[in-house]
Design an enzyme around this catalytic site. Structure first.
Site, PDB file in Angstrom:
ATOM      1  N   ALA A  90      37.489  42.565  54.836  1.00 48.10           N
ATOM      2  CA  ALA A  90      38.382  43.732  54.759  1.00 48.10           C
ATOM      3  C   ALA A  90      39.242  43.693  53.502  1.00 48.10           C
ATOM      4  O   ALA A  90      40.008  42.747  53.297  1.00 48.10           O
ATOM      5  CB  ALA A  90      39.284  43.795  55.992  1.00 48.10           C
ATOM      6  N   GLY A  91      39.084  44.736  52.669  1.00 48.50           N
ATOM      7  CA  GLY A  91      39.909  44.853  51.463  1.00 48.50           C
ATOM      8  C   GLY A  91      40.661  46.169  51.494  1.00 48.50           C
ATOM      9  O   GLY A  91      41.855  46.220  51.794  1.00 48.50           O
TER      10      GLY A  91
ATOM     11  N   ARG B 250      35.291  47.239   7.584  1.00 53.00           N
ATOM     12  CA  ARG B 250      33.821  47.128   7.592  1.00 53.00           C
ATOM     13  C   ARG B 250      33.217  48.223   6.695  1.00 53.00           C
ATOM     14  O   ARG B 250      33.577  49.395   6.835  1.00 53.00           O
ATOM     15  CB  ARG B 250      33.308  47.311   9.022  1.00 53.00           C
ATOM     16  CG  ARG B 250      31.804  47.368   9.147  1.00 53.00           C
ATOM     17  CD  ARG B 250      31.172  46.024   8.867  1.00 53.00           C
ATOM     18  NE  ARG B 250      29.729  46.030   9.125  1.00 53.00           N
ATOM     19  CZ  ARG B 250      28.950  45.000   8.895  1.00 53.00           C
ATOM     20  NH1 ARG B 250      29.441  43.862   8.411  1.00 53.00           N
ATOM     21  NH2 ARG B 250      27.661  45.064   9.144  1.00 53.00           N
TER      22      ARG B 250
ATOM     23  N   GLY C  56      29.824  47.595  16.198  1.00 45.98           N
ATOM     24  CA  GLY C  56      28.404  47.292  16.027  1.00 45.98           C
ATOM     25  C   GLY C  56      28.047  45.988  16.738  1.00 45.98           C
ATOM     26  O   GLY C  56      28.599  45.687  17.805  1.00 45.98           O
TER      27      GLY C  56
ATOM     28  N   GLU D 248      44.713  46.502  43.346  1.00 47.43           N
ATOM     29  CA  GLU D 248      45.803  47.277  43.967  1.00 47.43           C
ATOM     30  C   GLU D 248      45.299  48.616  44.512  1.00 47.43           C
ATOM     31  O   GLU D 248      46.022  49.605  44.525  1.00 47.43           O
ATOM     32  CB  GLU D 248      46.969  47.554  42.998  1.00 47.43           C
ATOM     33  CG  GLU D 248      47.365  46.439  42.078  1.00 47.43           C
ATOM     34  CD  GLU D 248      48.067  45.293  42.779  1.00 47.43           C
ATOM     35  OE1 GLU D 248      47.481  44.198  42.784  1.00 47.43           O
ATOM     36  OE2 GLU D 248      49.164  45.483  43.305  1.00 47.43           O
TER      37      GLU D 248
HETATM   38  C1  LIG Z   1      39.953  39.491  40.270  1.00 48.00           C
HETATM   39  C2  LIG Z   1      40.534  40.003  41.548  1.00 48.00           C
HETATM   40  C3  LIG Z   1      41.815  39.651  41.913  1.00 48.00           C
HETATM   41  C4  LIG Z   1      42.341  40.084  43.146  1.00 48.00           C
HETATM   42  N1  LIG Z   1      43.588  39.636  43.546  1.00 48.00           N
HETATM   43  C5  LIG Z   1      43.996  39.904  44.808  1.00 48.00           C
HETATM   44  C6  LIG Z   1      45.199  39.322  45.324  1.00 48.00           C
HETATM   45  O1  LIG Z   1      45.930  38.608  44.620  1.00 48.00           O
HETATM   46  N2  LIG Z   1      45.530  39.547  46.614  1.00 48.00           N
HETATM   47  C7  LIG Z   1      44.772  40.328  47.450  1.00 48.00           C
HETATM   48  O2  LIG Z   1      45.126  40.485  48.609  1.00 48.00           O
HETATM   49  N3  LIG Z   1      43.632  40.902  46.988  1.00 48.00           N
HETATM   50  C8  LIG Z   1      43.219  40.709  45.699  1.00 48.00           C
HETATM   51  N4  LIG Z   1      42.050  41.263  45.231  1.00 48.00           N
HETATM   52  C9  LIG Z   1      41.262  42.091  46.134  1.00 48.00           C
HETATM   53  C10 LIG Z   1      41.292  43.577  45.809  1.00 48.00           C
HETATM   54  O3  LIG Z   1      42.539  44.124  46.101  1.00 48.00           O
HETATM   55  C11 LIG Z   1      40.145  44.229  46.601  1.00 48.00           C
HETATM   56  O4  LIG Z   1      38.935  43.778  46.022  1.00 48.00           O
HETATM   57  C12 LIG Z   1      40.223  45.720  46.589  1.00 48.00           C
HETATM   58  O5  LIG Z   1      41.321  46.187  47.313  1.00 48.00           O
HETATM   59  C13 LIG Z   1      38.948  46.361  47.193  1.00 48.00           C
HETATM   60  O6  LIG Z   1      38.629  45.781  48.432  1.00 48.00           O
HETATM   61  P1  LIG Z   1      37.137  45.208  48.700  1.00 48.00           P
HETATM   62  O7  LIG Z   1      36.785  44.339  47.565  1.00 48.00           O
HETATM   63  O8  LIG Z   1      37.109  44.640  50.051  1.00 48.00           O
HETATM   64  O9  LIG Z   1      36.212  46.490  48.621  1.00 48.00           O
HETATM   65  P2  LIG Z   1      35.851  47.478  49.843  1.00 48.00           P
HETATM   66  O10 LIG Z   1      37.080  47.848  50.566  1.00 48.00           O
HETATM   67  O11 LIG Z   1      34.737  46.883  50.615  1.00 48.00           O
HETATM   68  O12 LIG Z   1      35.320  48.732  49.021  1.00 48.00           O
HETATM   69  C14 LIG Z   1      33.979  48.817  48.522  1.00 48.00           C
HETATM   70  C15 LIG Z   1      33.777  50.238  48.003  1.00 48.00           C
HETATM   71  O13 LIG Z   1      33.932  51.175  49.074  1.00 48.00           O
HETATM   72  C16 LIG Z   1      34.903  52.154  48.725  1.00 48.00           C
HETATM   73  N5  LIG Z   1      35.676  52.553  49.911  1.00 48.00           N
HETATM   74  C17 LIG Z   1      36.161  51.748  50.896  1.00 48.00           C
HETATM   75  N6  LIG Z   1      36.835  52.487  51.799  1.00 48.00           N
HETATM   76  C18 LIG Z   1      36.809  53.765  51.360  1.00 48.00           C
HETATM   77  C19 LIG Z   1      37.348  55.008  51.838  1.00 48.00           C
HETATM   78  N7  LIG Z   1      38.086  55.075  52.958  1.00 48.00           N
HETATM   79  N8  LIG Z   1      37.124  56.136  51.109  1.00 48.00           N
HETATM   80  C20 LIG Z   1      36.401  56.085  49.979  1.00 48.00           C
HETATM   81  N9  LIG Z   1      35.866  54.945  49.458  1.00 48.00           N
HETATM   82  C21 LIG Z   1      36.065  53.816  50.158  1.00 48.00           C
HETATM   83  C22 LIG Z   1      35.806  51.482  47.671  1.00 48.00           C
HETATM   84  O14 LIG Z   1      36.460  52.437  46.844  1.00 48.00           O
HETATM   85  C23 LIG Z   1      34.787  50.633  46.919  1.00 48.00           C
HETATM   86  O15 LIG Z   1      34.154  51.433  45.968  1.00 48.00           O
HETATM   87  C24 LIG Z   1      41.559  40.918  43.989  1.00 48.00           C
HETATM   88  C25 LIG Z   1      40.276  41.307  43.586  1.00 48.00           C
HETATM   89  C26 LIG Z   1      39.760  40.857  42.386  1.00 48.00           C
HETATM   90  C27 LIG Z   1      38.354  41.268  42.001  1.00 48.00           C
END
Ligand SMILES: Cc1cc2nc3c(=O)[nH]c(=O)nc-3n(C[C@H](O)[C@H](O)[C@H](O)COP(=O)(O)OP(=O)(O)OC[C@H]3O[C@@H](n4cnc5c(N)ncnc54)[C@H](O)[C@@H]3O)c2cc1C
Length: 387
Positions: free
Chosen positions: A129-130, A270, A341, A365
């Site tokens: 869950a993200g 360049r 390039g 975020e």
């Molecule tokens: C380098 C890096 C650093 C990070 N640092 C942190 C951190 O410090 N703390 C932390 O908690 N997290 C962190 N994250 C996590 C980041 O916040 C999440 O990756 C991000 O919120 C997306 O969640 P997910 O990866 O689970 O993607 P998902 O939620 O699985 O989304 C996958 C795709 O589905 C789309 N999607 C999902 N739900 C919907 C909806 N309702 N409507 C339309 N489209 C949708 C999304 O837009 C995306 O395109 C980090 C990520 C990275 C890559």
């Protein structure tokens, strides 16, 4: 209408620019490539008070306005975006603790966090869950005067230095809707069962670690429940993400500006067919296109920050700034690479790093698709207006 920064903001920006030019730019390429932790840069940021950006002066912080906050992330990202990551989630967590913490939590944590003696981050995302934070499965069960926490987090920036790490948990996994049963616990580093298990390999955003964390029967004292009342976690986090989005929007602006700067400089020196390549109209069009995107991003970022300074909620404004600027950053990095390039594809040129760092800005975020839904929700509900 005056689009100028105040004298104080200009002085602050100049100090930051000087720091970035002296302490970050000269080492960015080498340290990024080697994966070395930028300890000396962290020390420099402590000296400048940057760990206290969102901590009020009464706790030893700088308590800067949001435009100045954006300037920090813009200037640092012009030098090396990964470094901005060290301050990003730290600042968000400090903001949350100051806004929602109990008096005891603020007095105990904020002075050390502002000075960088302790550092922090934010633990929201899980393997399953993200975007859908209400779908997290980390739980915290109250047993006497401790919560027993079980679950896992992933992609947590600053995980190896965070102490405490605010972690989003379900204190009532049966609550409907789920957010009513969610809380933030401030988990101290070194608590048995709290393990930073792995650094995740990634395309860019080097210099800052992004880690997996496991929590196995971690005992967190009741007094580490942020704000002291259960069920407020989602609300606390969402307020913090508004600040976080201004930070990511400003980082995007920094990457876009750096891409433009690199292209402009390269196109002047360049030569092809006996003249500098900036004399060719095709290259001029690219330079103009980048400049338009950079400047439009700048106006959106400062506007969103200024609206926050005026005391408004800025979900829509920060969402617009983050979406536009992060897409501008990706487009400008690619265009700048084309102006370079073959050299643009070389690890010996800065633009290669900008190209790898830019895409994260459209994910962190809250993804840009989610930003678009936030913007649309504000507009269709009448809470947000334009024009
Ligand atoms: C380098 C890096 C650093 C990070 N640092 C942190 C951190 O410090 N703390 C932390 O908690 N997290 C962190 N994250 C996590 C980041 O916040 C999440 O990756 C991000 O919120 C997306 O969640 P997910 O990866 O689970 O993607 P998902 O939620 O699985 O989304 C996958 C795709 O589905 C789309 N999607 C999902 N739900 C919907 C909806 N309702 N409507 C339309 N489209 C949708 C999304 O837009 C995306 O395109 C980090 C990520 C990275 C890559």
């Amino acid at each position: 209408m005056d689009f100028a920064l105040s004298e104080e903001q200009k002085m602050f920006r100049d100090t930051l620019r000087d720091f970035v030019n002296k302490e970050i730019r000269p080492v960015a390429q080498e340290w990024e490539a080697s994966g070395r932790y930028p300890t000396e840069i962290v020390e420099g940021m402590k000296q400048l008070g940057l760990f206290g950006l969102t901590v009020p002066e009464e706790y030893g912080g700088l308590g800067v306005d949001m435009v100045s906050f954006a300037l920090v992330f813009e200037e640092i990202s012009k030098g090396w975006m990964g470094i901005a990551g060290i301050l990003g989630s730290h600042s968000l967590a400090c903001w949350m603790i100051n806004k929602h913490g109990t008096e005891e939590q603020k007095a105990r944590l904020l002075p050390d966090l502002a000075a960088g003696r302790r550092r922090t981050g934010i633990g929201l995302t899980e393997p399953g869950a993200g975007t859908d934070l209400q779908g997290i499965s980390t739980t915290a069960r109250l047993e006497g005067d401790h919560y027993i926490v079980n679950g896992s987090k992933t992609w947590i920036t600053n995980a190896r230095y965070a102490d405490p790490l605010p972690v989003l948990v379900k204190t009532d996994p049966t609550a409907e809707p789920a957010h009513k049963g969610m809380s933030v616990l401030l988990v101290d580093a070194g608590t048995p069962g709290f393990t930073v298990s792995r650094d995740l390999p990634k395309l860019g955003y080097k210099g800052t670690e992004s880690c997996e964390i496991t929590l196995e029967n971690v005992r967190v004292p009741k007094e580490n429940l942020l704000g002291g009342v259960e069920g407020r976690g989602m609300q606390q986090v969402l307020g913090g993400l508004e600040v976080g989005r201004i930070n990511v929007a400003a980082r995007s602006l920094g990457i876009a500006q750096a891409s433009y700067d690199e292209a402009l400089g390269y196109a002047a020196q360049r030569e092809a067919f006996g003249k500098p390549i900036h004399d060719f109209q095709a290259v001029q069009l690219k330079i103009a296109e980048m400049a338009i995107k950079v400047q439009a991003s700048r106006l959106l970022v400062y506007w969103a920050a200024a609206q926050a300074d005026a005391g408004h909620r800025v979900d829509m404004e920060a969402g617009m700034a983050k979406t536009f600027a992060s897409e501008a950053a990706m487009e400008c990095a690619l265009t700048s690479m084309q102006v370079h390039g073959g050299y643009g594809y070389s690890k010996e040129f800065v633009v290669e790093r900008l190209f790898r760092d830019a895409p994260l800005m459209s994910i962190g975020e809250g993804t840009n698709d989610i930003m678009r839904t936030v913007i649309a929700k504000a507009l269709t509900s009448g809470k947000g207006t334009i024009g």
